[in-house]
Design an enzyme around this catalytic site. Structure first.
Site, PDB file in Angstrom:
ATOM      1  N   ASP A 103      80.310  62.397  59.333  1.00 33.20           N
ATOM      2  CA  ASP A 103      81.656  61.978  58.940  1.00 33.20           C
ATOM      3  C   ASP A 103      81.573  60.761  58.022  1.00 33.20           C
ATOM      4  OD1 ASP A 103      82.634  63.925  60.633  1.00 33.20           O
ATOM      5  OD2 ASP A 103      82.944  62.524  62.302  1.00 33.20           O
TER       6      ASP A 103
HETATM    7  N1  URA Z   1      79.806  64.084  65.555  1.00 31.65           N
HETATM    8  C1  URA Z   1      80.865  63.447  65.015  1.00 31.65           C
HETATM    9  O1  URA Z   1      81.912  63.361  65.628  1.00 31.65           O
HETATM   10  N2  URA Z   1      80.721  62.930  63.783  1.00 31.65           N
HETATM   11  C2  URA Z   1      79.584  62.984  63.065  1.00 31.65           C
HETATM   12  O2  URA Z   1      79.529  62.462  61.947  1.00 31.65           O
HETATM   13  C3  URA Z   1      78.491  63.640  63.644  1.00 31.65           C
HETATM   14  C4  URA Z   1      78.625  64.188  64.889  1.00 31.65           C
END
Ligand code: URA
Length: 239
Positions: A103
């Site tokens: 993310d």
């Molecule tokens: N899980 C999440 O919620 N975000 C990420 O970036 C990776 C795994």
């Protein structure tokens, strides 16, 4: 052996049409001699290719470990935001991509490569490759949460159920803000955040530490990267 125009286009000198023009107008040399034939075959291992005197090395594949900083997106191009590829200043290949996504606000281990086969093997759900995340969680993470994660939790919304596979949750520090390590084998959208939501908690900070045999190098600060070592690459390929 590879055609001269493809060699230069692969290395991001220009499009295939552009590099043909450079070659025809005499800007390109091979082992010090001007070559005007775009179809000339080049051995990328032994021959030296230069454009206007500047040497252009060839790399069939590149592999970089990036410590992704927050605020950068896991894509190859974006109209608004900086991407993880923009951070790889030393790249030779123009076809690099991130093997998987983090993310925008997540930090940590991301493999940047143009090796589609290796990326596919790392990411394929059937392969069950472990991914370990470090997180700080708003709220007290409990042994009950450890048990819930060990069974799998429902991260669906409303009526729609969506169960995760089991994950291994380890509490490093308890308290109002807890620190944890979570190892999962899936990569569902926002999975770690949604797993904690499912037990009524919120992820305040998230960083990926490990993916298969690859562990985030402690010396890389967020935004820094380095090529994989030969050993790291061999271990990944053997997965
Ligand atoms: N899980 C999440 O919620 N975000 C990420 O970036 C990776 C795994």
């Amino acid at each position: 052996m590879i055609r001269l125009d493809k060699y230069l286009a692969d290395m991001g000198v220009g499009t295939r049409q552009e590099v043909k023009r450079y070659i025809r107008k005499g800007s390109v040399s091979v082992d010090g001699k001007t070559v005007k034939a775009p179809e000339q075959k080049i051995d990328g291992e032994t021959q030296r290719v230069a454009v206007d005197g500047q040497e252009i090395g060839y790399a069939a594949y590149e592999y970089y470990m990036l410590n992704k900083p927050a605020g950068v997106i896991s894509a190859t191009e974006d109209q608004r935001d900086r991407t993880v590829i923009d951070l790889i200043g030393d790249r030779k290949r123009k076809d690099l991509f991130p093997a998987g996504r983090l993310d925008k606000d997540t930090e940590g281990l991301l493999l940047i490569t143009n090796d589609g086969q290796l990326a596919h093997r790392l990411l394929s759900p059937r392969r069950h490759v472990d991914k370990t995340y470090y997180a700080r969680i708003r709220g007290r993470v409990t042994e009950e949460d450890v048990g819930s994660f060990a069974h799998g939790v429902n991260i669906g919304s409303g009526e729609a159920q969506e169960w995760t596979a089991p994950g291994v949750l380890e509490i490093i520090a308890g308290g109002e803000e807890s620190e944890i390590l979570l190892t999962i084998q899936e990569g569902k959208y926002h999975q770690v955040k949604r797993m904690f939501e499912a037990v009524g908690k919120e992820v305040a900070y998230l960083r990926r530490e490990r993916m298969g045999t690859l562990t985030l190098d402690r010396d890389l600060k967020p935004g820094e990267y380095r090529p994989l070592t030969a050993e790291e690459l061999a271990l990944l390929k053997a997965l």
